[in-house]
Design a protein around this motif. Structure first.
Motif, PDB file in Angstrom:
ATOM      1  N   PHE A  31       0.821  -1.208   0.000  1.00 40.53           N
ATOM      2  CA  PHE A  31       0.000   0.000   0.000  1.00 40.53           C
ATOM      3  C   PHE A  31       0.860   1.265   0.000  1.00 40.53           C
ATOM      4  O   PHE A  31       0.441   2.300  -0.518  1.00 40.53           O
ATOM      5  CB  PHE A  31      -0.968  -0.009   1.178  1.00 40.53           C
ATOM      6  N   GLY A  35      -0.630   2.815  -3.123  1.00 37.32           N
ATOM      7  CA  GLY A  35      -1.764   3.535  -2.566  1.00 37.32           C
ATOM      8  C   GLY A  35      -2.847   2.590  -2.070  1.00 37.32           C
ATOM      9  O   GLY A  35      -2.798   1.376  -2.316  1.00 37.32           O
ATOM     10  N   LEU A  36      -3.837   3.144  -1.395  1.00 39.32           N
ATOM     11  CA  LEU A  36      -4.852   2.311  -0.760  1.00 39.32           C
ATOM     12  C   LEU A  36      -5.867   1.747  -1.739  1.00 39.32           C
ATOM     13  O   LEU A  36      -6.691   0.908  -1.368  1.00 39.32           O
ATOM     14  CB  LEU A  36      -5.566   3.099   0.342  1.00 39.32           C
ATOM     15  N   ARG A 114       4.243   7.541   2.966  1.00 34.68           N
ATOM     16  CA  ARG A 114       3.490   7.210   1.762  1.00 34.68           C
ATOM     17  C   ARG A 114       2.063   6.760   2.114  1.00 34.68           C
ATOM     18  O   ARG A 114       1.099   7.177   1.459  1.00 34.68           O
ATOM     19  CB  ARG A 114       4.201   6.111   0.984  1.00 34.68           C
ATOM     20  N   ILE A 115       1.921   5.917   3.119  1.00 35.98           N
ATOM     21  CA  ILE A 115       0.593   5.455   3.504  1.00 35.98           C
ATOM     22  C   ILE A 115      -0.211   6.602   4.103  1.00 35.98           C
ATOM     23  O   ILE A 115      -1.420   6.747   3.847  1.00 35.98           O
ATOM     24  CB  ILE A 115       0.689   4.270   4.475  1.00 35.98           C
ATOM     25  N   ALA A 118      -1.356   8.708   1.175  1.00 36.69           N
ATOM     26  CA  ALA A 118      -2.350   7.982   0.382  1.00 36.69           C
ATOM     27  C   ALA A 118      -3.692   7.921   1.103  1.00 36.69           C
ATOM     28  O   ALA A 118      -4.745   8.104   0.498  1.00 36.69           O
ATOM     29  CB  ALA A 118      -1.854   6.575   0.073  1.00 36.69           C
ATOM     30  N   ALA A 122      -7.250   9.593  -0.123  1.00 37.12           N
ATOM     31  CA  ALA A 122      -8.399   8.709  -0.307  1.00 37.12           C
ATOM     32  C   ALA A 122      -9.548   9.050   0.638  1.00 37.12           C
ATOM     33  O   ALA A 122     -10.621   8.457   0.551  1.00 37.12           O
ATOM     34  CB  ALA A 122      -7.980   7.259  -0.111  1.00 37.12           C
TER      35      ALA A 122
END
Length: 205
Positions: A31, A35-36, A114-115, A118, A122
């Motif tokens: 992820f 991305g998610l 990054r998570i 993301a 989202a």
């Protein structure tokens, strides 16, 4: 050949908890990269397992993301930070610098940032829960300590502290999201930011 295949099969038979940890580790990396919106089907391929096996451990993608949230966000939160922040036997400046040295050391990583970005893009509730946790457990008591040290006519608001906090986190965003050059040692930058913040509210060292 048969003996080799049997050995490989035995190596893949992990205990349930080890398998679960393997899946979470793979999910964090996956992820962070895609991305998610990434799918559990592709994640399972990356992890070298079937999608059916993944769903034996996590009943839904949302449940898996909860495990990722715990691993990436909550597991990196030190239980000693609230006590550090409110320890008036140490100067406020020292407490803030120690906290931000440890906090940035915990979160300035490719996976975390990054998570986090993301999830924010989202519209995931994970970010809001994390930021609420940071506000309530870390920033709210820190604000009280700053107000205690500041003059009555120079009282900061929570937004002032978020500005400081966000500016420090932006160092990590520049490094891991935008891939821009940042100092190898970010503490001198953080030290100057904290000193400017404290001086703005007439708080000495």
């Amino acid at each position: 050949m048969a003996d080799g295949m049997a050995l490989t099969a035995r190596r893949k038979r992990l205990p349930p908890e080890a398998r679960r940890e393997q899946i979470v580790d793979a999910a964090v990396c996956y992820f962070a990269e895609v991305g998610l919106a990434g799918t559990t089907r592709d994640l399972a391929k990356r992890a070298g397992i079937t999608q059916a096996l993944l769903y034996q451990y996590f009943g839904s993608k949302a449940e898996l993301l909860e495990a990722v949230f715990a691993r990436v966000y909550l597991d990196r939160m030190s239980p000693r930070w609230p006590g550090l922040i409110t320890d008036r036997s140490r100067s406020l400046r020292e407490r803030m610098l120690t906290f931000y040295a440890e906090y940035t050391g915990a979160i300035f990583s490719y996976e975390w940032l990054r998570i986090f970005m993301a999830a924010g893009l989202a519209g995931e509730a994970l970010n809001r829960r994390y930021l609420d946790h940071v506000r309530d457990v870390l920033l709210a008591p820190l604000l009280e300590e700053i107000r205690f040290a500041a003059r009555p006519d120079a009282q900061p608001e929570m937004e002032d502290l978020w500005n400081l906090h966000g500016g420090i986190i932006y160092l990590g965003i520049r490094r891991h999201i935008y891939h821009l050059p940042t100092p190898d040692d970010v503490m001198p930058v953080i030290e100057r930011a904290v000193d400017r913040f404290l001086a703005g509210f007439a708080i000495g060292h």
